[in-house]
Design a protein around this motif. Structure first.
Motif, PDB file in Angstrom:
ATOM      1  N   HIS A 135       7.442  -1.166  33.485  1.00 14.08           N
ATOM      2  CA  HIS A 135       8.465  -0.246  32.998  1.00 14.08           C
ATOM      3  C   HIS A 135       8.200   1.141  33.590  1.00 14.08           C
ATOM      4  CE1 HIS A 135       8.857  -3.504  30.129  1.00 14.08           C
ATOM      5  NE2 HIS A 135       9.879  -2.924  29.537  1.00 14.08           N
ATOM      6  N   ASP A 136       9.273   1.876  33.832  1.00  6.22           N
ATOM      7  CA  ASP A 136       9.109   3.256  34.273  1.00  6.22           C
ATOM      8  C   ASP A 136       8.469   4.071  33.150  1.00  6.22           C
ATOM      9  OD1 ASP A 136      10.284   2.708  36.710  1.00  6.22           O
ATOM     10  OD2 ASP A 136      12.305   3.254  36.027  1.00  6.22           O
ATOM     11  N   LEU A 137       7.549   4.938  33.543  1.00  3.43           N
ATOM     12  CA  LEU A 137       6.843   5.756  32.558  1.00  3.43           C
ATOM     13  C   LEU A 137       7.365   7.188  32.582  1.00  3.43           C
ATOM     14  CD1 LEU A 137       3.173   4.545  33.172  1.00  3.43           C
ATOM     15  CD2 LEU A 137       4.776   3.785  31.408  1.00  3.43           C
ATOM     16  N   LEU A 138       7.326   7.835  31.431  1.00  3.65           N
ATOM     17  CA  LEU A 138       7.687   9.242  31.367  1.00  3.65           C
ATOM     18  C   LEU A 138       6.685  10.052  32.188  1.00  3.65           C
ATOM     19  CD1 LEU A 138       8.678   9.446  27.610  1.00  3.65           C
ATOM     20  CD2 LEU A 138      10.202   9.620  29.582  1.00  3.65           C
ATOM     21  N   PRO A 139       7.100  11.200  32.701  1.00  2.00           N
ATOM     22  CA  PRO A 139       6.257  11.939  33.662  1.00  2.00           C
ATOM     23  C   PRO A 139       4.834  12.197  33.198  1.00  2.00           C
ATOM     24  CG  PRO A 139       8.465  12.851  33.643  1.00  2.00           C
ATOM     25  CD  PRO A 139       8.427  11.837  32.537  1.00  2.00           C
ATOM     26  N   TYR A 140       4.618  12.505  31.920  1.00  2.00           N
ATOM     27  CA  TYR A 140       3.262  12.854  31.488  1.00  2.00           C
ATOM     28  C   TYR A 140       2.326  11.648  31.482  1.00  2.00           C
ATOM     29  CZ  TYR A 140       3.757  10.921  26.706  1.00  2.00           C
ATOM     30  OH  TYR A 140       3.901  10.086  25.625  1.00  2.00           O
ATOM     31  N   LEU A 141       2.875  10.429  31.562  1.00  2.00           N
ATOM     32  CA  LEU A 141       2.057   9.215  31.617  1.00  2.00           C
ATOM     33  C   LEU A 141       2.090   8.533  32.981  1.00  2.00           C
ATOM     34  CD1 LEU A 141       3.003   7.569  28.193  1.00  2.00           C
ATOM     35  CD2 LEU A 141       0.824   8.645  28.776  1.00  2.00           C
ATOM     36  N   ASP A 142       2.933   9.001  33.865  1.00  2.00           N
ATOM     37  CA  ASP A 142       3.117   8.346  35.158  1.00  2.00           C
ATOM     38  C   ASP A 142       1.935   8.670  36.071  1.00  2.00           C
ATOM     39  OD1 ASP A 142       3.963   7.205  37.485  1.00  2.00           O
ATOM     40  OD2 ASP A 142       5.881   8.268  37.582  1.00  2.00           O
ATOM     41  N   ASP A 143       1.117   7.645  36.347  1.00  2.00           N
ATOM     42  CA  ASP A 143      -0.084   7.843  37.165  1.00  2.00           C
ATOM     43  C   ASP A 143       0.061   7.267  38.567  1.00  2.00           C
ATOM     44  OD1 ASP A 143      -0.074   5.177  36.493  1.00  2.00           O
ATOM     45  OD2 ASP A 143      -2.103   5.135  35.660  1.00  2.00           O
ATOM     46  N   ALA A 144       1.275   6.988  38.978  1.00  2.00           N
ATOM     47  CA  ALA A 144       1.486   6.348  40.282  1.00  2.00           C
ATOM     48  C   ALA A 144       0.974   7.197  41.435  1.00  2.00           C
ATOM     49  CB  ALA A 144       2.977   6.045  40.477  1.00  2.00           C
ATOM     50  N   ASP A 145       1.028   8.513  41.301  1.00  2.00           N
ATOM     51  CA  ASP A 145       0.633   9.394  42.402  1.00  2.00           C
ATOM     52  C   ASP A 145      -0.717  10.066  42.180  1.00  2.00           C
ATOM     53  OD1 ASP A 145       3.036   8.893  43.770  1.00  2.00           O
ATOM     54  OD2 ASP A 145       4.091  10.444  42.643  1.00  2.00           O
ATOM     55  N   GLU A 146      -1.448   9.617  41.180  1.00  2.00           N
ATOM     56  CA  GLU A 146      -2.770  10.194  40.941  1.00  2.00           C
ATOM     57  C   GLU A 146      -3.724   9.835  42.078  1.00  2.00           C
ATOM     58  OE1 GLU A 146      -3.839  12.259  38.296  1.00  2.00           O
ATOM     59  OE2 GLU A 146      -1.660  12.380  38.098  1.00  2.00           O
ATOM     60  N   GLU A 147      -4.560  10.779  42.479  1.00  2.00           N
ATOM     61  CA  GLU A 147      -5.477  10.555  43.592  1.00  2.00           C
ATOM     62  C   GLU A 147      -6.531   9.505  43.270  1.00  2.00           C
ATOM     63  OE1 GLU A 147      -7.201  14.164  44.935  1.00  2.00           O
ATOM     64  OE2 GLU A 147      -5.290  15.125  45.443  1.00  2.00           O
ATOM     65  N   GLU A 148      -6.977   9.471  42.030  1.00  2.00           N
ATOM     66  CA  GLU A 148      -8.045   8.561  41.641  1.00  2.00           C
ATOM     67  C   GLU A 148      -7.489   7.449  40.760  1.00  2.00           C
ATOM     68  OE1 GLU A 148     -12.546   9.369  40.322  1.00  2.00           O
ATOM     69  OE2 GLU A 148     -11.084  10.053  38.855  1.00  2.00           O
ATOM     70  N   PRO A 149      -7.827   6.189  41.057  1.00  2.00           N
ATOM     71  CA  PRO A 149      -7.339   5.110  40.184  1.00  2.00           C
ATOM     72  C   PRO A 149      -7.871   5.266  38.771  1.00  2.00           C
ATOM     73  CG  PRO A 149      -9.009   4.289  41.712  1.00  2.00           C
ATOM     74  CD  PRO A 149      -8.664   5.678  42.149  1.00  2.00           C
ATOM     75  N   GLY A 150      -7.059   4.900  37.799  1.00  2.00           N
ATOM     76  CA  GLY A 150      -7.393   5.199  36.417  1.00  2.00           C
ATOM     77  C   GLY A 150      -8.189   4.148  35.681  1.00  2.00           C
TER      78      GLY A 150
END
Length: 407
Positions: free
Chosen positions: A276-291
């Protein structure tokens, strides 16, 4: 032949210099004096005494009865202290000062390593949430409508967080089976575990200022294994319409050792694909480090492994949990603890609770000492784990053990 130094560890020791988790210990000759220690193989180093012996500028942070001052000092201090500790246990010139300050693990008593401020528990495994939904809503949707949109959690009881090795008294409370005309009071007959990972906050935040995903490392000091003991029958009766209460608040066990996040850099992995698409504050698609973290957990009952839940399958990451926990402006305090929720994989042998392993008691586990649905008095549960480390090493996480005693 000269006696081998305790700093000369066996090849592949998961508690080598690449790990160095923190804990708090006392010795038999000074049982009232709690000291901050660092685990090195089968020993614990008195970190404060080492800092004084070597004239370290970090002595004020390490000569403490707990981790809170170091955790509150912030990420730069965490990094610098870790580098200093690594040098103290690896540079041969330091051995004359360091070796006398090493205590065998069997000769010390471990304590809760930090003062817990607040405690929040999440529900982040899709496998676990799906199993629970199928057990209790067999004719409905396994996941609640909000599950893929936010990390579900509840505020737990910080005052009943206990260190590994503490006995757990079977709780009593109200319970009511569907066929019972009225509730009854008595000891829980569906006492369970939840194999989890807890993250402890070091740097606080200001009330009204949410913590973004990218700031996770600036606030979270480290992680530990955690067992969220659960009285399923008490929980089922009290659960509607609010969240967990007495069915959870009687005890939560954590490891005596806190592994710094930096020790787990090689274990960072991408979380499962989002559906599901996530709201911006939870969207980690572009984070440099995997979560995610590739932690391999084992659950043992009375010395026998009954499950091996993989933490890498967790749908919601610790960074997303922290972001959601503060998005409304709630502040962080040093010592805040937030837990992942039950870790479960897609196979039966990867389920992190007896509720799932026995499908709410309808499919008992076959064990050498008989069948088991939920925990019996005298049962001992131990959680252990390891993660991939640098250069093919393993990073060991401190175990969590608890034994059930009659109430």
């Amino acid at each position: 032949m000269p006696e081998q130094s305790p700093l000369e560890l066996a090849e592949g020791d998961p508690f080598g210099p690449h790990n160095l988790p923190y804990g708090v210990f006392t010795t038999a000759d000074q049982p009232e004096r709690r000291r901050l220690g660092v685990r090195v193989g089968g020993h614990v180093l008195d970190a404060g005494a080492a800092a004084h012996a070597l004239g370290s500028p970090y002595a004020a942070l390490l000569d403490q009865p707990g981790l809170n001052p170091l955790m509150a000092a912030g990420r730069t201090a965490w990094r610098d202290v870790r580098r200093a500790l690594t040098a103290w246990v690896t540079v041969p010139a330091h051995r004359p000062d360091i070796e006398p300050l090493l205590h065998p693990l069997g000769a010390v008593t471990m304590h809760l390593p930090y003062e817990v401020a607040d405690y929040v528990d999440f529900y982040a495994s899709e496998h676990h949430a799906t199993n629970v939904g199928r057990i209790f809503r067999p004719d409905g949707d396994a996941l609640t409508p909000n599950w893929k949109h936010l990390p579900i959690g509840y505020h737990g009881r910080a005052g009943t967080i206990v260190v590994s090795g503490t006995d757990v008294t079977r709780p009593s409370g109200q319970r009511k089976a569907p066929s019972d005309p009225a509730p009854v009071f008595g000891p829980s007959v569906k006492l369970d575990i939840e194999a989890e990972v807890g993250f402890v906050v070091g740097t606080p935040s200001r009330q009204g200022s949410p913590v973004e995903l990218a700031s996770f490392r600036d606030h979270v000091f480290g992680l530990s294994l955690l067992n969220d003991w659960s009285a399923r029958d008490i929980q089922a009766w009290e659960y509607v319409p609010l969240g967990p209460f007495l069915g959870k608040s009687f005890a939560t066990s954590v490891s005596a050792w806190v592994t710094p996040l930096e020790a787990l850099d090689a274990a960072r992995v991408a979380p499962p694909a989002r559906t599901h698409d996530l709201l911006p504050y939870l969207d980690d698609a572009d984070e440099e480090e995997p979560g995610g973290f590739d932690l391999r957990i084992s659950v043992s009952l009375n010395g026998r492994v009954i499950s091996e839940p993989p933490f890498s399958t967790m749908y919601w990451t610790a960074a997303q949990q922290l972001a959601h926990m503060t998005v409304n402006g709630a502040s962080l305090r040093t010592g805040d603890l937030f837990a992942s929720g039950t870790v479960s994989g897609g196979r039966r042998e990867e389920r992190g609770s007896f509720l799932e392993l026995t499908w709410n008691g309808t499919e008992p586990l076959e064990l050498p000492d008989g069948k088991r649905t939920f925990l019996e008095d005298g049962d001992e549960i131990t959680l252990t784990a390891w993660a991939p480390g640098p250069d093919g090493t393993r990073v060991g996480l401190g175990e969590v053990t608890g034994r059930i005693v009659a109430g």
